[in-house]
Design a protein around this motif. Structure first.
Motif: not given
Length: 484
Positions: A292-295, A333-338, A352-359, A383-388
């Motif tokens: 679902c969406p974060n909200a 997801s913004d880290w502050e939001e997380l 909760v044993t499985e988590l997927s997120l995008t930053v 999942v990383v949108d910009e890079g490391i």
């Protein structure tokens, strides 16, 4: 009798061998001997995957050819159990030969009376006709339908003659039904979908009604118009749908007791700076997997409730390791939001044993702040949108900062799929994606901090690593998706 002839006399042995061969090798084997060809041709055509334009064209021509033109006068279309179309490159082929290919596909479908599973992730310009062909009762063994209904330039001539057939059609084995609808459908087709769902609601276990490319704000209305208000889904365990508000008013979605997996796509006008989502505390009592969406996370995992849901897997903003990671539509997801959302994981009735997120990016300092909320994880997808920024340092530091703090973590998957797709270059993405020495160094560091970690991916599509027999070995990325 020669050894070869005795082998062919035991059809089961030959079939068992054929089931373990790749399609290309199976085709080669079929050319070696008539007896082998006769035994293994059903194995070859049992599962048809059309993922390349050339293969799409050739296969449709072969399947649609009259039975008398094939060896042993076989009707190859009747041998198909699983039929899958994927890869958007096929659309380039369709633009020049859409009429011929559409006719060939319809001809095949008419004769596929043993078809069990049909899946198409490509927006076919003749998709409405395909839907009519699948739901007219000519496929009594059908178990699943997965189809995109895109915007139609011209009305489909097949639908008017299919309406009566759809009304009376019965598919007693149907368990999965998924449509992705891009615009409001013609009245005739809406009636057909309503009738089909009403007739099969008792057997459907997995239902998906989405509108991924519809105009913002129209998704809930499109989907709601296709669900019969008098339908009851007593076996429904998996639901993928647009919007959360639909559960508050649609009669057919009031009973959520059987749903174990829920995937909610956001309809943009639903969310605003002061949006509040309401959900009865007793709803979804058996929910285990939530996308679902974060909200919406606090709605399903509230702090103050008498009914905690047994959710063990959460996907934030539709994040996933493979190509599905593009479904999140740029909602990183913004880290502050997380830091606000992740504490809600502890309000599940089970760990909760499985988590997927995008930053946006991956940094050790940000990870350090959220790690306290991830202690129970066994699988983590990032999942990383910009890079490391400094990938070498970050990959090594994942050992003490992340892996050492998660004693049950057995799978860690990093994905750069958004970067690869956005840049349109297979060499784009993480700089370390093909740096095998760096990856081995990182794995050696992880060994110091965990004895249970067994699957790691450092990027999408280029493969990952699995630990077997105490050694790390490379494995394909699709294997990681399938088993992790």
């Amino acid at each position: 009798m020669s050894a070869i002839r005795r082998l062919y006399a035991e059809d089961g042995i030959v079939r068992n061998v054929g089931q373990h061969l790749r399609p290309h090798d199976l085709c080669t084997l079929l050319l070696t001997d008539k007896s082998c060809n006769k035994i293994l041709t059903p194995t070859l055509y049992r599962t048809v995957l059309l993922d390349q334009p050339v293969r799409f064209l050739r296969c449709l021509r072969t399947l649609s050819a009259p039975p008398g033109t094939h060896a042993f006068r076989r009707d190859l279309a009747t041998l198909v159990h699983h039929f899958t179309i994927q890869n958007a490159d096929i659309l380039d082929l369709l633009s020049s030969e859409v009429g011929a290919l559409g006719s060939a596909l319809f001809s095949c479908l008419l004769r596929m009376d043993n078809l069990r599973h049909f899946s198409c992730s490509v927006p076919l310009p003749f998709a409405l006709g395909v839907f009519g062909s699948l739901t007219n009762g000519s496929h009594p063994k059908l178990e699943s339908i997965d189809l995109i209904l895109p915007k139609q330039k011209d009305p489909c001539p097949i639908l008017p003659i299919q309406r009566s057939a759809v009304m009376s059609a019965r598919h007693p084995e149907l368990r999965r039904f998924k449509l992705d609808i891009w615009e409001h459908l013609p009245t005739t087709l809406i009636y057909c979908v309503l009738t089909f769902l009403r007739n099969h609601a008792h057997s459907i276990r997995s239902l998906g009604l989405t509108s991924s490319l519809s105009k913002p704000g129209t998704g809930v209305g499109i989907v709601a118009s296709l669900i019969p208000s008098d339908a009851v889904f007593p076996a429904l365990a998996e639901l993928e749908i647009v919007g959360l508000t639909i559960f508050s008013w649609h009669p057919a979605l009031q009973n959520t007791t059987t749903i174990k997996s829920l995937y909610i796509h956001e309809d943009e006008p639903e969310r605003g700076p002061d949006t509040k989502f309401n959900l009865p505390p007793e709803s979804f009592p058996s929910l285990q997997v939530l996308t679902c969406p974060n909200a919406m996370v606090p709605v399903f995992l509230p702090e103050n409730t008498t009914h905690r849901r047994p959710i063990y897997a959460v996907r934030l903003n539709e994040a996933s390791y493979g190509m599905e990671s593009m479904d999140y539509n740029g909602d990183q997801s913004d880290w502050e939001e997380l830091l606000v959302l992740l504490p809600h994981l502890r309000f599940s009735a089970v760990p909760v044993t499985e988590l997927s997120l995008t930053v946006w990016d991956l940094s050790i300092e940000d990870l350090r702040r959220v790690v306290p909320y991830l202690h129970d994880l066994e699988k983590l997808v990032i999942v990383v949108d910009e890079g490391i920024e400094d990938s070498e340092e970050v990959l090594i530091q994942l050992g003490p900062i992340l892996i050492a703090q998660l004693p049950r973590l057995h799978t860690l998957l990093l994905s750069d799929m958004p970067i690869r797709v956005r840049d349109g270059d297979e060499d784009a993405g993480f700089r370390h994606a093909r740096d095998i020495p760096l990856q081995r160094t990182a794995l050696a560091e992880y060994e110091k901090h965990s004895s249970v970690l067994r699957r790691v991916a450092f990027a999408a599509e280029v493969g990952g690593w699995e630990k077997t027999g105490g050694q790390w070995s490379p494995v394909p990325s699709d294997y990681l998706i399938g088993v992790s």
